[in-house]
Design a protein around this motif. Structure first.
Motif, PDB file in Angstrom:
ATOM      1  N   PRO A   1       0.803  -1.239   0.000  1.00 56.70           N
ATOM      2  CA  PRO A   1       0.000   0.000   0.000  1.00 56.70           C
ATOM      3  C   PRO A   1       0.835   1.288   0.000  1.00 56.70           C
ATOM      4  CG  PRO A   1      -0.338  -1.275   2.043  1.00 56.70           C
ATOM      5  CD  PRO A   1       0.524  -2.105   1.152  1.00 56.70           C
ATOM      6  N   ASP A   2       2.124   1.203   0.156  1.00 57.61           N
ATOM      7  CA  ASP A   2       3.030   2.358   0.153  1.00 57.61           C
ATOM      8  C   ASP A   2       2.638   3.374  -0.943  1.00 57.61           C
ATOM      9  OD1 ASP A   2       5.127   4.103  -0.115  1.00 57.61           O
ATOM     10  OD2 ASP A   2       6.688   2.560  -0.274  1.00 57.61           O
ATOM     11  N   PRO A   3       2.212   4.583  -0.563  1.00 58.27           N
ATOM     12  CA  PRO A   3       1.741   5.566  -1.563  1.00 58.27           C
ATOM     13  C   PRO A   3       2.858   6.094  -2.463  1.00 58.27           C
ATOM     14  CG  PRO A   3       1.776   6.558   0.633  1.00 58.27           C
ATOM     15  CD  PRO A   3       2.085   5.101   0.825  1.00 58.27           C
ATOM     16  N   GLY A   4       4.108   5.785  -2.124  1.00 63.11           N
ATOM     17  CA  GLY A   4       5.220   6.273  -2.949  1.00 63.11           C
ATOM     18  C   GLY A   4       5.460   5.444  -4.203  1.00 63.11           C
ATOM     19  N   ILE A   5       4.767   4.313  -4.335  1.00 66.57           N
ATOM     20  CA  ILE A   5       5.014   3.448  -5.502  1.00 66.57           C
ATOM     21  C   ILE A   5       4.341   4.043  -6.735  1.00 66.57           C
ATOM     22  CG2 ILE A   5       4.788   1.135  -6.476  1.00 66.57           C
ATOM     23  CD1 ILE A   5       4.563   0.061  -3.614  1.00 66.57           C
ATOM     24  N   ARG A   6       5.079   4.152  -7.793  1.00 66.62           N
ATOM     25  CA  ARG A   6       4.529   4.712  -9.026  1.00 66.62           C
ATOM     26  C   ARG A   6       3.541   3.734  -9.672  1.00 66.62           C
ATOM     27  NH1 ARG A   6       8.460   7.667 -12.773  1.00 66.62           N
ATOM     28  NH2 ARG A   6       8.989   5.554 -13.395  1.00 66.62           N
ATOM     29  N   ILE A   7       2.504   4.268 -10.248  1.00 65.43           N
ATOM     30  CA  ILE A   7       1.462   3.433 -10.859  1.00 65.43           C
ATOM     31  C   ILE A   7       1.768   3.245 -12.339  1.00 65.43           C
ATOM     32  CG2 ILE A   7      -1.013   3.318 -11.411  1.00 65.43           C
ATOM     33  CD1 ILE A   7      -1.550   4.715  -8.768  1.00 65.43           C
ATOM     34  N   THR A   8       1.724   2.011 -12.777  1.00 67.02           N
ATOM     35  CA  THR A   8       2.072   1.719 -14.170  1.00 67.02           C
ATOM     36  C   THR A   8       1.090   2.374 -15.143  1.00 67.02           C
ATOM     37  OG1 THR A   8       2.483  -0.021 -15.794  1.00 67.02           O
ATOM     38  CG2 THR A   8       0.776  -0.472 -14.185  1.00 67.02           C
ATOM     39  N   GLU A   9       1.619   2.746 -16.304  1.00 65.61           N
ATOM     40  CA  GLU A   9       0.746   3.287 -17.357  1.00 65.61           C
ATOM     41  C   GLU A   9       0.481   2.243 -18.432  1.00 65.61           C
ATOM     42  OE1 GLU A   9       2.925   6.837 -18.432  1.00 65.61           O
ATOM     43  OE2 GLU A   9       2.695   7.522 -16.359  1.00 65.61           O
ATOM     44  N   GLN A  10       1.054   1.069 -18.268  1.00 64.67           N
ATOM     45  CA  GLN A  10       0.837   0.000 -19.247  1.00 64.67           C
ATOM     46  C   GLN A  10      -0.595  -0.558 -19.147  1.00 64.67           C
ATOM     47  OE1 GLN A  10       1.409  -1.732 -21.732  1.00 64.67           O
ATOM     48  NE2 GLN A  10       3.586  -2.064 -22.128  1.00 64.67           N
ATOM     49  N   TRP A  11      -0.971  -1.296 -20.146  1.00 62.13           N
ATOM     50  CA  TRP A  11      -2.214  -2.067 -20.126  1.00 62.13           C
ATOM     51  C   TRP A  11      -2.168  -3.032 -18.939  1.00 62.13           C
ATOM     52  CZ3 TRP A  11      -3.727  -7.057 -19.910  1.00 62.13           C
ATOM     53  CH2 TRP A  11      -4.998  -7.409 -20.401  1.00 62.13           C
ATOM     54  N   VAL A  12      -3.232  -3.074 -18.149  1.00 61.84           N
ATOM     55  CA  VAL A  12      -3.319  -4.082 -17.072  1.00 61.84           C
ATOM     56  C   VAL A  12      -4.658  -4.809 -17.190  1.00 61.84           C
ATOM     57  CG1 VAL A  12      -1.765  -3.052 -15.365  1.00 61.84           C
ATOM     58  CG2 VAL A  12      -4.117  -2.307 -15.447  1.00 61.84           C
ATOM     59  N   PRO A  13      -4.702  -6.076 -16.763  1.00 63.74           N
ATOM     60  CA  PRO A  13      -5.970  -6.805 -16.857  1.00 63.74           C
ATOM     61  C   PRO A  13      -6.991  -6.267 -15.852  1.00 63.74           C
ATOM     62  CG  PRO A  13      -4.287  -8.172 -15.804  1.00 63.74           C
ATOM     63  CD  PRO A  13      -3.613  -6.902 -16.212  1.00 63.74           C
ATOM     64  N   ALA A  14      -8.256  -6.383 -16.190  1.00 59.28           N
ATOM     65  CA  ALA A  14      -9.314  -6.000 -15.255  1.00 59.28           C
ATOM     66  C   ALA A  14      -9.203  -6.866 -14.005  1.00 59.28           C
ATOM     67  CB  ALA A  14     -10.676  -6.202 -15.924  1.00 59.28           C
ATOM     68  N   ASP A  15      -9.530  -6.312 -12.857  1.00 54.06           N
ATOM     69  CA  ASP A  15      -9.490  -7.102 -11.617  1.00 54.06           C
ATOM     70  C   ASP A  15     -10.885  -7.177 -10.998  1.00 54.06           C
ATOM     71  OD1 ASP A  15      -9.732  -4.502 -10.770  1.00 54.06           O
ATOM     72  OD2 ASP A  15      -8.213  -4.645  -9.206  1.00 54.06           O
TER      73      ASP A  15
ATOM     74  N   VAL B   1      -9.278  -1.391 -11.764  1.00 52.80           N
ATOM     75  CA  VAL B   1      -8.724  -1.132 -13.089  1.00 52.80           C
ATOM     76  C   VAL B   1      -9.844  -0.573 -13.965  1.00 52.80           C
ATOM     77  CG1 VAL B   1      -7.718  -2.232 -15.131  1.00 52.80           C
ATOM     78  CG2 VAL B   1      -6.996  -2.945 -12.829  1.00 52.80           C
ATOM     79  N   VAL B   2      -9.597   0.574 -14.595  1.00 49.51           N
ATOM     80  CA  VAL B   2     -10.614   1.204 -15.435  1.00 49.51           C
ATOM     81  C   VAL B   2     -10.113   1.219 -16.877  1.00 49.51           C
ATOM     82  CG1 VAL B   2     -11.966   3.312 -15.834  1.00 49.51           C
ATOM     83  CG2 VAL B   2     -11.350   2.629 -13.479  1.00 49.51           C
ATOM     84  N   SER B   3     -10.855   0.588 -17.771  1.00 45.52           N
ATOM     85  CA  SER B   3     -10.462   0.479 -19.182  1.00 45.52           C
ATOM     86  C   SER B   3      -9.006   0.033 -19.328  1.00 45.52           C
ATOM     87  CB  SER B   3     -10.645   1.814 -19.917  1.00 45.52           C
ATOM     88  OG  SER B   3     -11.930   2.313 -19.695  1.00 45.52           O
ATOM     89  N   ASN B   4      -8.662  -0.999 -18.598  1.00 37.97           N
ATOM     90  CA  ASN B   4      -7.310  -1.560 -18.635  1.00 37.97           C
ATOM     91  C   ASN B   4      -6.220  -0.578 -18.221  1.00 37.97           C
ATOM     92  OD1 ASN B   4      -8.768  -3.300 -21.174  1.00 37.97           O
ATOM     93  ND2 ASN B   4      -7.738  -4.440 -19.549  1.00 37.97           N
ATOM     94  N   ARG B   5      -6.586   0.402 -17.401  1.00 38.85           N
ATOM     95  CA  ARG B   5      -5.595   1.302 -16.800  1.00 38.85           C
ATOM     96  C   ARG B   5      -5.643   1.117 -15.287  1.00 38.85           C
ATOM     97  NH1 ARG B   5      -2.278   1.859 -20.568  1.00 38.85           N
ATOM     98  NH2 ARG B   5      -3.530   1.869 -22.440  1.00 38.85           N
ATOM     99  N   ALA B   6      -4.476   1.036 -14.678  1.00 38.19           N
ATOM    100  CA  ALA B   6      -4.417   0.901 -13.220  1.00 38.19           C
ATOM    101  C   ALA B   6      -4.789   2.229 -12.572  1.00 38.19           C
ATOM    102  CB  ALA B   6      -3.005   0.495 -12.818  1.00 38.19           C
ATOM    103  N   THR B   7      -5.392   2.148 -11.404  1.00 35.45           N
ATOM    104  CA  THR B   7      -5.700   3.360 -10.634  1.00 35.45           C
ATOM    105  C   THR B   7      -5.165   3.202  -9.209  1.00 35.45           C
ATOM    106  OG1 THR B   7      -7.771   2.603  -9.642  1.00 35.45           O
ATOM    107  CG2 THR B   7      -7.906   3.554 -11.880  1.00 35.45           C
ATOM    108  N   ALA B   8      -5.166   4.313  -8.472  1.00 35.69           N
ATOM    109  CA  ALA B   8      -4.646   4.299  -7.098  1.00 35.69           C
ATOM    110  C   ALA B   8      -5.438   3.348  -6.201  1.00 35.69           C
ATOM    111  CB  ALA B   8      -4.659   5.713  -6.528  1.00 35.69           C
ATOM    112  N   ALA B   9      -6.675   3.030  -6.612  1.00 40.06           N
ATOM    113  CA  ALA B   9      -7.482   2.111  -5.795  1.00 40.06           C
ATOM    114  C   ALA B   9      -6.855   0.718  -5.738  1.00 40.06           C
ATOM    115  CB  ALA B   9      -8.891   2.026  -6.368  1.00 40.06           C
ATOM    116  N   GLY B  10      -5.939   0.447  -6.651  1.00 41.07           N
ATOM    117  CA  GLY B  10      -5.294  -0.870  -6.672  1.00 41.07           C
ATOM    118  C   GLY B  10      -4.110  -0.990  -5.719  1.00 41.07           C
ATOM    119  N   ARG B  11      -3.762   0.093  -5.061  1.00 43.95           N
ATOM    120  CA  ARG B  11      -2.581   0.029  -4.187  1.00 43.95           C
ATOM    121  C   ARG B  11      -2.712  -1.080  -3.142  1.00 43.95           C
ATOM    122  NH1 ARG B  11       0.998   3.797  -4.927  1.00 43.95           N
ATOM    123  NH2 ARG B  11       0.450   5.785  -5.890  1.00 43.95           N
ATOM    124  N   GLY B  12      -1.730  -1.928  -3.086  1.00 47.91           N
ATOM    125  CA  GLY B  12      -1.672  -2.946  -2.042  1.00 47.91           C
ATOM    126  C   GLY B  12      -2.617  -4.122  -2.216  1.00 47.91           C
TER     127      GLY B  12
END
Ligand code: GCU
Length: 410
Positions: free
Chosen positions: A128-142, A147-158
């Motif tokens: 959950p460390d908020p300092g981790i950068r969020i990928t801009e690559q395509w990610v699978p839906a969870d 994940v929104v339209s195959n983009r990661a969001t901060a809600a995925g932290r941890g």
């Protein structure tokens, strides 16, 4: 096998089979010593796995650029150094990139051993460390909908933190290095167009596939070696003590990376199953045809010729394990994970043993599979964790103990 047929989970229905002998060269020459193993048989097996299973990857990157984006000595409440390093995989700063997330214990003047493993959903899911950068690559839906339209969001932290007990790893004196597998190749059949396979191919997305073309598993494995290229120059890391770890499909990638690249000191496969540590000839649980149908992008084109023809495949999983020799390797299974064939994974370790003996090393040290909740092994470790297909704290404790024994811990 009828496509889509029920998997076999009945031990009494496992057919009789003969495994290829790791200690006999393709021309019949017996391998009696390490020299013949290393000069002839080992390269021959690597070639067979490339040609028939994983496909042929480039040996190195065409050029690389390491960009240390961040190095923070006060991460996790002051307990850790967090580094985030972008590896530009083509030498330019526009081409494909792999973002490493590293946590190192704060210990002055000492290079630490590290675990290196790819993650499924992005570095920010590991802790959950908020300092981790969020990928801009395509990610699978969870399932959690982060994940929104195959983009990661901060809600995925941890959200995948249970697989990565960072604090525990640090407390045991190890660092953790991870990267998102999708940086190399997003995990869907057309994902290669967004990954290194297209980016490093002269004809890009107009690419024509060869039968021995590398698949996604080989692309992930290749990325692990590029991470190692960076770790060799990181001043906080002991590059002679890098432990590869991977769960499931990423365990297949860890095994293939460890087979190809002897810089990795220890290799750990967590429930890698078919196409990983499980003997394919047992036809128990998942089979080659299942992999090719559901994940046509994972393996090379020629692998498709082995649907329902497991006996024709010139290699089997015990030879993949044997390619780690004489380095320590650990195979973790779970009792309810029948799809990955726990017994087939144990037997691959058992039949890799003759190669370890060439080096005077004991592999599993037993011939009977341990009971649920038990573990065995000297240079080849094995456990059968109670429960489902997962990478858990229990698995990590076994791996940490095994690695301590071989790499000396602190
Ligand atoms: C599927 C696949 C396995 C794979 C697993 C995973 O179950 O059939 O081969 O190992 O996914 O990666 O979790």
């Amino acid at each position: 096998m009828v496509v889509g047929a029920e998997p076999n989970y009945d031990e009494s229905k496992v057919p009789a089979y003969t495994l290829p002998d790791p200690l006999v060269c393709e021309d019949g020459t017996p391998v009696r010593d390490r020299r013949v193993w290393e000069k002839r048989r080992r390269p021959e097996l690597l070639w067979l796995f490339e040609e028939h299973v994983y496909g042929r990857a480039p040996t190195a990157a065409p050029g690389m650029w390491f960009e240390v984006v961040e190095s923070d000595g006060t991460a996790l409440g002051g307990r850790a150094i967090r580094r985030q390093v972008t590896i530009w995989l083509r030498g330019d700063r526009v081409g494909p990139r792999m973002d490493l997330l590293m946590y190192l214990p704060r210990e002055r003047g000492r290079r630490v051993p590290v675990f290196l493993g790819l993650n499924f959903m992005g570095n920010h899911t590991v802790h959950p460390d908020p300092g981790i950068r969020i990928t801009e690559q395509w990610v699978p839906a969870d399932r959690a909908g982060t994940v929104v339209s195959n983009r990661a969001t901060a809600a995925g932290r941890g959200t995948m933190a249970s697989r990565w007990p960072v604090e525990r790893i640090l407390a045991r004196g190890y660092g953790l290095v991870t990267a998102y597998c999708g940086d190399l190749e997003p995990d869907f059949p057309e994902g290669w167009k967004l990954g290194v396979r297209a980016a490093l191919s002269p004809d890009g997305t107009n690419h024509v596939f060869r039968l021995d073309e590398w698949g996604a598993v080989a692309a992930w494995a290749w990325g692990l070696s590029r991470a190692m290229d960076y770790l060799e120059i990181d001043r906080g890391v002991d590059a002679k003590r890098v432990v590869l770890i991977g769960h499931s499909r990423l365990g297949k990638a860890a095994l293939w990376a460890g087979a190809r690249d002897r810089r990795f000191a220890v290799v750990i496969s967590n429930e890698s199953g078919e196409g990983g540590a499980a003997l394919t000839r047992r036809r128990f649980g998942e089979r080659i045809a299942d992999l090719n149908r559901r994940f046509p992008h994972w393996f090379c084109g020629r692998y498709k010729e082995y649907d329902d023809r497991e006996d024709a495949l010139p290699v089997d999983a015990h030879e993949l394990i044997a390619l780690m020799a004489p380095r320590p390797v650990y195979i973790g299974s779970a009792s309810e994970d029948l799809w990955a064939d726990p017994r087939g994974e144990f037997l691959a370790g058992l039949h890799a043993e003759p190669v370890y003996r060439l080096y005077g090393r004991t592999g599993l040290g037993v011939t009977e599979m341990p009971a649920v909740g038990q573990w065995v092994g000297r240079y080849i470790g094995y456990h059968l964790r109670p429960g489902r297909h997962e990478l858990t704290a229990w698995d990590w404790e076994r791996y940490l103990d095994f690695v301590d024994r071989h790499l000396g811990g602190r």
